[in-house]
Design an enzyme around this catalytic site. Structure first.
Site, PDB file in Angstrom:
ATOM      1  N   LYS A 159      -4.739   7.774  -3.952  1.00 53.75           N
ATOM      2  CA  LYS A 159      -4.479   6.644  -4.851  1.00 53.75           C
ATOM      3  C   LYS A 159      -5.020   5.374  -4.215  1.00 53.75           C
ATOM      4  O   LYS A 159      -4.493   4.900  -3.210  1.00 53.75           O
ATOM      5  CB  LYS A 159      -2.980   6.478  -5.106  1.00 53.75           C
ATOM      6  CG  LYS A 159      -2.717   5.478  -6.235  1.00 53.75           C
ATOM      7  CD  LYS A 159      -1.295   5.004  -6.311  1.00 53.75           C
ATOM      8  CE  LYS A 159      -1.008   3.874  -5.387  1.00 53.75           C
ATOM      9  NZ  LYS A 159      -1.780   2.654  -5.647  1.00 53.75           N
ATOM     10  N   GLU A 231      -0.261   4.022   8.850  1.00 57.94           N
ATOM     11  CA  GLU A 231      -1.210   3.059   9.437  1.00 57.94           C
ATOM     12  C   GLU A 231      -0.869   1.708   8.833  1.00 57.94           C
ATOM     13  O   GLU A 231      -1.246   1.416   7.700  1.00 57.94           O
ATOM     14  CB  GLU A 231      -2.659   3.445   9.072  1.00 57.94           C
ATOM     15  CG  GLU A 231      -3.088   4.826   9.505  1.00 57.94           C
ATOM     16  CD  GLU A 231      -3.377   4.913  10.988  1.00 57.94           C
ATOM     17  OE1 GLU A 231      -3.396   3.867  11.669  1.00 57.94           O
ATOM     18  OE2 GLU A 231      -3.558   6.033  11.483  1.00 57.94           O
ATOM     19  N   CYS A 265      -6.617  -5.070   9.374  1.00 57.73           N
ATOM     20  CA  CYS A 265      -5.373  -4.876  10.135  1.00 57.73           C
ATOM     21  C   CYS A 265      -5.610  -5.124  11.624  1.00 57.73           C
ATOM     22  O   CYS A 265      -4.678  -5.424  12.353  1.00 57.73           O
ATOM     23  CB  CYS A 265      -4.836  -3.480   9.906  1.00 57.73           C
ATOM     24  SG  CYS A 265      -6.079  -2.220  10.178  1.00 57.73           S
ATOM     25  N   GLU A 363       2.177 -11.089  10.359  1.00 54.74           N
ATOM     26  CA  GLU A 363       0.772 -10.812  10.024  1.00 54.74           C
ATOM     27  C   GLU A 363       0.264 -11.870   9.048  1.00 54.74           C
ATOM     28  O   GLU A 363       0.946 -12.234   8.095  1.00 54.74           O
ATOM     29  CB  GLU A 363       0.666  -9.415   9.384  1.00 54.74           C
ATOM     30  CG  GLU A 363      -0.763  -9.003   9.124  1.00 54.74           C
ATOM     31  CD  GLU A 363      -0.884  -7.600   8.520  1.00 54.74           C
ATOM     32  OE1 GLU A 363      -0.118  -7.274   7.594  1.00 54.74           O
ATOM     33  OE2 GLU A 363      -1.749  -6.842   8.989  1.00 54.74           O
TER      34      GLU A 363
HETATM   35  P1  NAD Z   1       0.596  -2.431   0.363  1.00 52.15           P
HETATM   36  O1  NAD Z   1       1.533  -1.797   1.301  1.00 52.15           O
HETATM   37  O2  NAD Z   1       1.115  -3.444  -0.560  1.00 52.15           O
HETATM   38  O3  NAD Z   1      -0.094  -1.316  -0.576  1.00 52.15           O
HETATM   39  C1  NAD Z   1      -0.826  -0.254  -0.037  1.00 52.15           C
HETATM   40  C2  NAD Z   1      -0.827   0.900  -1.034  1.00 52.15           C
HETATM   41  O4  NAD Z   1       0.495   1.421  -1.137  1.00 52.15           O
HETATM   42  C3  NAD Z   1      -1.240   0.536  -2.437  1.00 52.15           C
HETATM   43  O5  NAD Z   1      -2.019   1.582  -2.954  1.00 52.15           O
HETATM   44  C4  NAD Z   1       0.092   0.418  -3.172  1.00 52.15           C
HETATM   45  O6  NAD Z   1      -0.016   0.667  -4.553  1.00 52.15           O
HETATM   46  C5  NAD Z   1       0.899   1.491  -2.494  1.00 52.15           C
HETATM   47  N1  NAD Z   1       2.358   1.275  -2.464  1.00 52.15           N
HETATM   48  C6  NAD Z   1       3.033   0.129  -2.236  1.00 52.15           C
HETATM   49  N2  NAD Z   1       4.370   0.354  -2.228  1.00 52.15           N
HETATM   50  C7  NAD Z   1       4.536   1.685  -2.455  1.00 52.15           C
HETATM   51  C8  NAD Z   1       5.675   2.546  -2.552  1.00 52.15           C
HETATM   52  N3  NAD Z   1       6.919   2.074  -2.416  1.00 52.15           N
HETATM   53  N4  NAD Z   1       5.469   3.854  -2.779  1.00 52.15           N
HETATM   54  C9  NAD Z   1       4.217   4.354  -2.904  1.00 52.15           C
HETATM   55  N5  NAD Z   1       3.100   3.593  -2.842  1.00 52.15           N
HETATM   56  C10 NAD Z   1       3.259   2.278  -2.605  1.00 52.15           C
HETATM   57  O7  NAD Z   1      -0.602  -2.964   1.269  1.00 52.15           O
HETATM   58  P2  NAD Z   1      -1.868  -3.799   0.841  1.00 52.15           P
HETATM   59  O8  NAD Z   1      -1.426  -5.188   0.507  1.00 52.15           O
HETATM   60  O9  NAD Z   1      -2.637  -3.035  -0.178  1.00 52.15           O
HETATM   61  O10 NAD Z   1      -2.732  -3.782   2.181  1.00 52.15           O
HETATM   62  C11 NAD Z   1      -2.584  -4.706   3.199  1.00 52.15           C
HETATM   63  C12 NAD Z   1      -1.821  -4.114   4.367  1.00 52.15           C
HETATM   64  O11 NAD Z   1      -2.456  -2.915   4.827  1.00 52.15           O
HETATM   65  C13 NAD Z   1      -1.785  -5.038   5.563  1.00 52.15           C
HETATM   66  O12 NAD Z   1      -0.494  -5.098   6.101  1.00 52.15           O
HETATM   67  C14 NAD Z   1      -2.727  -4.368   6.554  1.00 52.15           C
HETATM   68  O13 NAD Z   1      -2.483  -4.686   7.887  1.00 52.15           O
HETATM   69  C15 NAD Z   1      -2.517  -2.933   6.244  1.00 52.15           C
HETATM   70  N6  NAD Z   1      -3.636  -2.119   6.724  1.00 52.15           N
HETATM   71  C16 NAD Z   1      -3.439  -1.314   7.817  1.00 52.15           C
HETATM   72  C17 NAD Z   1      -4.491  -0.560   8.302  1.00 52.15           C
HETATM   73  C18 NAD Z   1      -4.312   0.353   9.490  1.00 52.15           C
HETATM   74  O14 NAD Z   1      -5.148   1.236   9.679  1.00 52.15           O
HETATM   75  N7  NAD Z   1      -3.291   0.199  10.305  1.00 52.15           N
HETATM   76  C19 NAD Z   1      -5.740  -0.632   7.698  1.00 52.15           C
HETATM   77  C20 NAD Z   1      -5.895  -1.459   6.612  1.00 52.15           C
HETATM   78  C21 NAD Z   1      -4.832  -2.201   6.118  1.00 52.15           C
END
Ligand code: NAD
Length: 518
Positions: A159, A231, A265, A363
């Site tokens: 997704k 992650e 990230c 962050e």
């Molecule tokens: P987010 O957590 O809001 O969403 C990420 C994904 O999770 C989306 O597809 C969203 O629809 C889904 N999602 C959200 N809540 C959910 C739930 N309760 N159940 C199931 N799915 C759910 O994150 P974002 O705003 O899209 O991305 C930014 C974040 O990602 C930052 O904190 C960044 O640091 C992190 N990130 C981490 C890495 C890593 O490898 N550690 C890499 C890239 C981004």
């Protein structure tokens, strides 16, 4: 639920779509379970041949694909090409040469006490892997874990984020490449769809995203005892010692803070500079930063250095953190104000920051580089480790003993020396964090093992021997067993005694076996 997608650079609406739900998700999982039976019996070489098709397609069609990625993320053309398309191909290239070896059944040591037995480890598919991805690197964060899960013999459902769904692009790539049908399926929707997918009980979840959502996903997965890799977010420190080459280091720091408009990230979010070079380094960083070309400037598309922020809500968060920092005494040396009517936050360098500012402990995920002075090695290690996050870090110095020492002392999952974010560039290195940055590792050997059921097998002959540790437990066995322990655990081992006592115990096992009247 209807989801609208906009071009963050032009702010033009691109398209709307309905989030997938209910029966649609069950149908996807039904197909995934059916296809997995086929994927699971393919050889690793056959799976490699499939993923190489994706790589070939990406290389041949890089421009139309990167244009599409840019249209939904607002990142620069070069970033779409290098951080997304190139990196996927580079990882495929690595696994093309290494996947068979990584997934090969391994024979391991069997101790003498188990004489006559053989031990091995197998890496078997888990079933259906669910990948949930964020918006900052939509192509690689969806495709790379999916490819690894597939190589390990799983079928995949992924997704993409609702912010950058790239709707239809993934299917175009998979179909255009001629990839095995239904082995990787895509589900579009927001967090409700993500949550509903977990209720389909996948066999593994690989989540990349915020710490907040990571906790929710782990809680939902716990209900079904589904293993998860998380992650999550980061607050990466860079540590700059007094002996660095100022020109090289400043260029590296600026790139690592502002690449992908800081929406990475592992971008630098705290930069600790030794007090003796703080002024010179600050001056150089600001001078380089001011020269960066922004996405709205008059240059060839492919020559913009810094794109816009992808999500308006993230831009607001960055603005709020800057506002709070300024109220508490921080000084902005360049950038700091969104260009009116756009989602472009110019690269921002900040000084006079303190630990009580959200900019320093939470962050930011935007193009902001806070600079902080330090005086001693011990002090800077404590400062860098004083974070709820533990994703990655960098250490900059000519003294390679010191860089190693500091790298070992940092409480993070990845460290680059005289560079930043570089562990991610090597597909052989595992990637992941600790603390609020999550757990689990992918890439390298771990990248395939994390999607495998690691099965241990021990085998022995089916002969007449009754094992001495089986029933019945007798006084004679009880008195003899410590003699075996003494011989076996001695250093050097007392092999002759061990063999004699072992034979005695074997005989006892056979002589004293439980006799049943037929
Ligand atoms: P987010 O957590 O809001 O969403 C990420 C994904 O999770 C989306 O597809 C969203 O629809 C889904 N999602 C959200 N809540 C959910 C739930 N309760 N159940 C199931 N799915 C759910 O994150 P974002 O705003 O899209 O991305 C930014 C974040 O990602 C930052 O904190 C960044 O640091 C992190 N990130 C981490 C890495 C890593 O490898 N550690 C890499 C890239 C981004």
């Amino acid at each position: 639920m209807k989801i609208s997608v906009v071009n963050p650079l032009t702010r033009e609406p691109l398209y709307d779509f309905e989030a997938m739900a209910g029966k649609e998700l069950s149908a996807v999982f039904e197909k995934a379970r059916k296809t997995q039976k086929l994927v699971g019996i393919m050889s690793v070489k056959q799976r490699i041949d499939e993923v190489v098709k994706i790589s070939k397609y990406l290389i041949e069609n890089y421009k139309s694909i990167s244009d599409r990625v840019v249209s939904e993320t607002g990142k620069t053309q070069f970033e779409a090409l290098s951080n997304e398309i190139f990196e996927i191909c580079d990882n495929i290239d690595y696994y093309r040469d290494h996947a068979e070896k990584i997934l090969k059944e391994k024979t391991v040591h069997t101790p003498m006490i188990l004489m006559g037995k053989k031990s091995k480890i197998r890496f078997e598919p888990m079933g259906v892997a669910l990948i949930i991805a964020p918006w900052n690197y939509p192509l690689i964060q969806c495709f790379l874990p999916s490819i690894l899960a597939f190589l390990a013999g799983n079928s995949v459902v992924f997704k993409p984020s609702e912010v950058t769904p790239l709707k239809g692009l993934y299917e175009d790539i998979l179909d255009g490449a001629g990839f095995l049908k239904d082995a990787i399926q895509i589900v579009y929707g927001g967090k409700e769809t993500g949550a509903a997918l977990i209720e389909q009980k996948p066999d593994k979840i690989h989540f990349t995203g915020s710490t907040r959502a990571g906790k929710q996903i782990m809680a939902a997965a716990a209900n079904h005892l589904i293993p998860v890799d998380l992650e999550l977010g980061g607050k990466d420190p860079a540590i700059v010692f007094e002996d660095v080459d100022i020109e090289k280091t400043a260029n590296g720091l600026v790139w690592a803070a502002f690449t992908n408009a800081g929406q990475s990230c592992t971008s630098i979010e705290r930069c600790y500079i030794h007090e003796s070079i703080y002024d010179a380094m600050t001056e150089k960083i600001v001078a380089i930063t001011k020269k960066l070309r922004l996405a709205n400037q008059d240059c060839e598309d492919c020559e913009a250095d810094v794109g816009c922020m992808t999500a308006d809500f993230q831009l607001k968060k960055v603005e709020m953190q800057l506002k709070e920092a300024i109220q508490k005494g921080a000084k902005i040396l360049c950038g700091g104000k969104t260009i009116s009517g756009t989602q472009i936050m110019p690269p921002t360098v900040v000084t006079d920051v303190t630990a009580d500012m959200e900019l320093i402990y939470e962050e930011t995920f935007g193009p902001v580089l806070p600079l902080i002075k330090f005086s001693t090695e011990d002090e800077v290690i404590d400062l860098a480790n004083d974070s709820v996050y533990g994703l990655s870090a960098s250490v900059w110095s000519k003294d390679m003993k010191r860089t190693e020492r500091v790298a070992h002392a940092l409480k993070v999952g990845n460290v680059a020396i005289n560079n930043h974010m570089l562990t991610e560039a090597n597909p052989a290195l595992p990637f992941g964090g600790i603390k609020n940055s999550g757990f689990g590792r992918y890439k390298g050997d771990f990248g395939l093992h994390t999607f495998s059921n690691v099965k241990s097998i021990i085998s022995g002959p089916n002969n007449k021997v009754i094992e001495p540790h089986w029933y019945p437990f007798t006084k004679l066995k009880f008195d003899t067993f410590p003699l075996l322990m003494k011989a076996f655990f001695a250093r050097p081992r007392k092999w002759v005694q061990f063999a004699l006592i072992g034979m005695k115990l074997d005989n006892m096992g056979n002589k004293e076996k439980i006799k049943v009247n037929d």
